[in-house]
Design a protein around this motif. Structure first.
Motif, mmCIF file in Angstrom:
data_model
loop_
_atom_site.group_PDB
_atom_site.id
_atom_site.type_symbol
_atom_site.label_atom_id
_atom_site.label_comp_id
_atom_site.label_asym_id
_atom_site.label_seq_id
_atom_site.Cartn_x
_atom_site.Cartn_y
_atom_site.Cartn_z
ATOM 1 N N LEU A 158 0.812 -1.212 0.000
ATOM 2 C CA LEU A 158 0.000 0.000 0.000
ATOM 3 C C LEU A 158 0.848 1.266 0.000
ATOM 4 O O LEU A 158 0.308 2.366 0.025
ATOM 5 C CB LEU A 158 -0.936 0.007 1.212
ATOM 6 C CG LEU A 158 -1.955 -1.128 1.291
ATOM 7 C CD1 LEU A 158 -2.892 -0.939 2.479
ATOM 8 C CD2 LEU A 158 -2.763 -1.241 0.005
ATOM 9 N N ASN A 159 2.160 1.104 -0.008
ATOM 10 C CA ASN A 159 3.088 2.238 -0.040
ATOM 11 C C ASN A 159 2.834 3.186 1.133
ATOM 12 O O ASN A 159 2.634 4.399 0.961
ATOM 13 C CB ASN A 159 2.961 2.993 -1.373
ATOM 14 C CG ASN A 159 4.111 3.959 -1.597
ATOM 15 O OD1 ASN A 159 5.227 3.754 -1.076
ATOM 16 N ND2 ASN A 159 3.857 5.020 -2.352
ATOM 17 N N LEU A 160 2.875 2.639 2.345
ATOM 18 C CA LEU A 160 2.577 3.400 3.549
ATOM 19 C C LEU A 160 3.854 3.849 4.234
ATOM 20 O O LEU A 160 4.915 3.229 4.070
ATOM 21 C CB LEU A 160 1.763 2.535 4.530
ATOM 22 C CG LEU A 160 0.482 1.888 3.990
ATOM 23 C CD1 LEU A 160 -0.167 1.040 5.081
ATOM 24 C CD2 LEU A 160 -0.487 2.939 3.477
ATOM 25 N N ASN A 161 3.748 4.912 5.023
ATOM 26 C CA ASN A 161 4.874 5.295 5.871
ATOM 27 C C ASN A 161 4.751 4.573 7.217
ATOM 28 O O ASN A 161 3.772 3.858 7.470
ATOM 29 C CB ASN A 161 4.941 6.819 6.065
ATOM 30 C CG ASN A 161 3.658 7.383 6.671
ATOM 31 O OD1 ASN A 161 3.064 6.800 7.586
ATOM 32 N ND2 ASN A 161 3.222 8.535 6.163
ATOM 33 N N ASP A 162 5.743 4.755 8.092
ATOM 34 C CA ASP A 162 5.764 4.021 9.359
ATOM 35 C C ASP A 162 4.572 4.373 10.247
ATOM 36 O O ASP A 162 3.997 3.509 10.916
ATOM 37 C CB ASP A 162 7.074 4.309 10.113
ATOM 38 C CG ASP A 162 8.271 3.704 9.419
ATOM 39 O OD1 ASP A 162 8.077 2.784 8.600
ATOM 40 O OD2 ASP A 162 9.417 4.137 9.693
ATOM 41 N N THR A 163 4.195 5.647 10.266
ATOM 42 C CA THR A 163 3.062 6.067 11.096
ATOM 43 C C THR A 163 1.770 5.420 10.627
ATOM 44 O O THR A 163 0.969 4.929 11.438
ATOM 45 C CB THR A 163 2.912 7.598 11.060
ATOM 46 O OG1 THR A 163 4.118 8.199 11.528
ATOM 47 C CG2 THR A 163 1.755 8.044 11.939
ATOM 48 N N GLN A 164 1.539 5.413 9.328
ATOM 49 C CA GLN A 164 0.337 4.776 8.797
ATOM 50 C C GLN A 164 0.312 3.282 9.090
ATOM 51 O O GLN A 164 -0.738 2.719 9.421
ATOM 52 C CB GLN A 164 0.259 5.008 7.278
ATOM 53 C CG GLN A 164 -0.034 6.436 6.868
ATOM 54 C CD GLN A 164 0.046 6.617 5.369
ATOM 55 O OE1 GLN A 164 1.007 6.182 4.722
ATOM 56 N NE2 GLN A 164 -0.954 7.283 4.801
ATOM 57 N N THR A 165 1.468 2.652 8.998
ATOM 58 C CA THR A 165 1.542 1.216 9.250
ATOM 59 C C THR A 165 1.221 0.887 10.698
ATOM 60 O O THR A 165 0.455 -0.045 10.987
ATOM 61 C CB THR A 165 2.941 0.688 8.896
ATOM 62 O OG1 THR A 165 3.251 1.018 7.538
ATOM 63 C CG2 THR A 165 3.002 -0.832 9.061
ATOM 64 N N SER A 166 1.795 1.638 11.627
ATOM 65 C CA SER A 166 1.530 1.380 13.038
ATOM 66 C C SER A 166 0.070 1.648 13.386
ATOM 67 O O SER A 166 -0.502 1.004 14.277
ATOM 68 C CB SER A 166 2.436 2.243 13.921
ATOM 69 O OG SER A 166 2.155 3.617 13.745
ATOM 70 N N PHE A 167 -0.567 2.578 12.670
ATOM 71 C CA PHE A 167 -1.970 2.900 12.954
ATOM 72 C C PHE A 167 -2.904 1.770 12.555
ATOM 73 O O PHE A 167 -4.048 1.717 13.022
ATOM 74 C CB PHE A 167 -2.379 4.188 12.235
ATOM 75 C CG PHE A 167 -3.724 4.708 12.674
ATOM 76 C CD1 PHE A 167 -3.892 5.229 13.948
ATOM 77 C CD2 PHE A 167 -4.823 4.645 11.826
ATOM 78 C CE1 PHE A 167 -5.134 5.698 14.369
ATOM 79 C CE2 PHE A 167 -6.064 5.109 12.232
ATOM 80 C CZ PHE A 167 -6.220 5.634 13.510
ATOM 81 N N ILE A 168 -2.438 0.860 11.715
ATOM 82 C CA ILE A 168 -3.250 -0.311 11.384
ATOM 83 C C ILE A 168 -3.560 -1.105 12.651
ATOM 84 O O ILE A 168 -4.663 -1.650 12.804
ATOM 85 C CB ILE A 168 -2.534 -1.192 10.341
ATOM 86 C CG1 ILE A 168 -2.418 -0.440 9.011
ATOM 87 C CG2 ILE A 168 -3.266 -2.517 10.132
ATOM 88 C CD1 ILE A 168 -1.589 -1.158 7.969
ATOM 89 N N LEU A 169 -2.605 -1.182 13.578
ATOM 90 C CA LEU A 169 -2.839 -1.841 14.859
ATOM 91 C C LEU A 169 -3.639 -0.950 15.796
ATOM 92 O O LEU A 169 -4.575 -1.399 16.455
ATOM 93 C CB LEU A 169 -1.503 -2.228 15.509
ATOM 94 C CG LEU A 169 -0.612 -3.217 14.754
ATOM 95 C CD1 LEU A 169 0.648 -3.502 15.552
ATOM 96 C CD2 LEU A 169 -1.360 -4.507 14.457
ATOM 97 N N SER A 170 -3.278 0.323 15.857
ATOM 98 C CA SER A 170 -3.956 1.246 16.771
ATOM 99 C C SER A 170 -5.425 1.438 16.401
ATOM 100 O O SER A 170 -6.272 1.647 17.280
ATOM 101 C CB SER A 170 -3.252 2.604 16.780
ATOM 102 O OG SER A 170 -1.923 2.481 17.195
ATOM 103 N N ALA A 171 -5.740 1.384 15.108
ATOM 104 C CA ALA A 171 -7.117 1.569 14.666
ATOM 105 C C ALA A 171 -8.031 0.467 15.190
ATOM 106 O O ALA A 171 -9.254 0.629 15.237
ATOM 107 C CB ALA A 171 -7.187 1.603 13.138
ATOM 108 N N PHE A 172 -7.457 -0.645 15.579
ATOM 109 C CA PHE A 172 -8.200 -1.741 16.208
ATOM 110 C C PHE A 172 -8.218 -1.588 17.725
ATOM 111 O O PHE A 172 -9.266 -1.708 18.378
ATOM 112 C CB PHE A 172 -7.578 -3.077 15.815
ATOM 113 C CG PHE A 172 -8.233 -4.293 16.416
ATOM 114 C CD1 PHE A 172 -9.266 -4.936 15.765
ATOM 115 C CD2 PHE A 172 -7.793 -4.807 17.626
ATOM 116 C CE1 PHE A 172 -9.870 -6.062 16.307
ATOM 117 C CE2 PHE A 172 -8.379 -5.930 18.184
ATOM 118 C CZ PHE A 172 -9.422 -6.557 17.522
ATOM 119 N N SER A 173 -7.041 -1.311 18.312
ATOM 120 C CA SER A 173 -6.894 -1.323 19.772
ATOM 121 C C SER A 173 -7.616 -0.167 20.447
ATOM 122 O O SER A 173 -8.315 -0.355 21.452
ATOM 123 C CB SER A 173 -5.406 -1.277 20.142
ATOM 124 O OG SER A 173 -4.703 -2.350 19.560
#
Length: 396
Positions: A35-50
């Motif tokens: 998806l050509n994401l940066n590190d912040t966007q990638t980590s938010f994939i987990l945070s968006a659930f938690s």
């Protein structure tokens, strides 16, 4: 009601919660690349659930007390299925909208997941009593532990097909308890006629009434999950950086310590029944295991010592968590149980969320990291010892 089938259905609820984040950890680099994401966007994939899950848990508990566990569990599972399908099709719609759809799907998943573990515990408290309740609550921790063991492996294996294929697994898992709860759980409770403000005041009185022993129990339960996920995060870092293991093989390395926790959780759930004397002994054994192992790890940091100490420490958690679950679940009346157990679930989930974040900062000084963990465990033990002798009230 078939007790065995109900137990399986309830056990799948915490399994879904664990699967929600743990299965994604080994495939995050692939998602980032695709998806050509940066590190912040990638980590938010987990945070968006938690984050949505942690925020929604208390409200789910309050609503379940007023309108019934069955309705809230069904709604929660429908949200998990809906969010999973949205996340799963995010890759299909094209890269311009993929990340947005994935994030929306994860948020909906998280809100749905808020009604899994806490309501499974509360419903187990409603449906079972005495020895059977203790056994079922212990089995829930077993499902939780098994989920932690196999979720990273499941994620890595399914990602061999495609990273988004994992999201289509969630509906397949969620549909089983959805059908089971709908079919086997007959909810007799009618909707509450008490006003919402009166209900909130009543719950405040419950917390005040039981605060002497509930608060240290909440803290210890949250600390257990904090230490568990923080330690596993460090183990993951150590294995990847020093030994070059990643993905599937990293996931399998967690099997020994988490397997120890799963075994002791199952044994504890079968043995404690309503015996508070035994619960007290097992809590002491569990806390002693944590204190002694973190004390050793302050001085010895090599992988063999770490694996041994974490195996013993997590085995101690297997003694602790079912006892805390039983005491919290049995401490209040049925009409109060959803709220109290949900507060406990929220504290546990905060521990899960904070563990990796705080341990990441602590890892700069490994000796200090384990010293801090040791001190937190000692504080929890002293607080529990001073405030309660585990003579909690018991409501059937």
């Amino acid at each position: 009601m078939n007790d065995r089938k109900i137990t399986v259905m309830l056990g799948l609820l915490p399994f879904i919660m664990v699967l929600g984040n743990s299965s994604l950890i080994p495939i995050l680099p692939e998602i980032q690349q695709n998806l050509n994401l940066n590190d912040t966007q990638t980590s938010f994939i987990l945070s968006a659930f938690s984050l949505p899950a942690a925020l929604a848990i208390p409200f789910v508990g309050i609503l379940s007390d007023r309108y019934g566990r069955r309705k809230l569990i069904v709604l929660s599972l429908i949200l998990v299925i809906l969010g999973s399908l949205i996340a799963g099709v995010s890759e299909i719609v094209g890269s311009q909208y993929s990340y947005s759809l994935l994030t929306v799907g994860r948020i909906i998943q998280g809100v749905g997941a808020a009604g899994t573990t806490p309501l499974a515990m509360a419903l187990a408290g409603d449906l079972f009593s005495g020895d059977r309740r203790a056994k079922v609550l212990g089995i829930l921790e077993v499902y939780n532990g098994i989920g932690k063991v196999i979720a990273p492996i499941i994620g890595a294996v399914i990602a061999l097909i495609a990273w988004y294929a994992l999201f289509f697994l969630f509906p397949l898992v969620a549909i089983i308890p959805l059908i089971g709860v709908t079919r086997y759980v007959k909810e007799e409770k009618q909707e509450s006629t008490v006003s919402f403000s009166t209900y909130i005041k009543k719950l405040g009185k419950v917390l005040k009434r039981e605060q002497r022993w509930l608060y240290p129990m909440f803290f210890l339960g949250g600390l257990c999950l904090f230490l568990l996920f923080g330690s596993l995060y460090y183990l993951s870092f150590l294995i990847e950086e020093k030994y070059g293991m990643d993905g599937f093989f990293k996931g399998t390395s967690f099997a020994i310590p988490l397997g120890a926790m799963t075994i002791t959780s199952y044994w504890t759930g079968k043995r404690i029944k309503e015996n508070k004397v035994m619960m007290k002994k097992l809590v002491v054994i569990g806390v002693t295991s944590l204190i002694s192992m973190f004390f050793i790890m302050v001085f010895f940091h090599s992988l063999p010592f770490l694996m041994f100490c974490l195996t013993v420490a997590l085995g101690g958690l297997g003694f602790l968590l079912p006892c805390i679950n039983m005491l919290v679940t049995s401490s209040v009346r049925e009409e109060e149980r959803g709220f109290i157990v949900s507060i406990y679930g929220m504290v546990r989930f905060i521990g899960v969320a904070l563990g990796p974040i705080i341990f990441e900062n602590w890892m700069k000084d490994v000796e200090l990291m384990f010293y801090n963990s040791l001190m937190l465990t000692i504080i929890a033990a002293v607080w529990l010892g001073l405030r309660t002798r585990i003579h909690a009230p018991s409501y059937q």
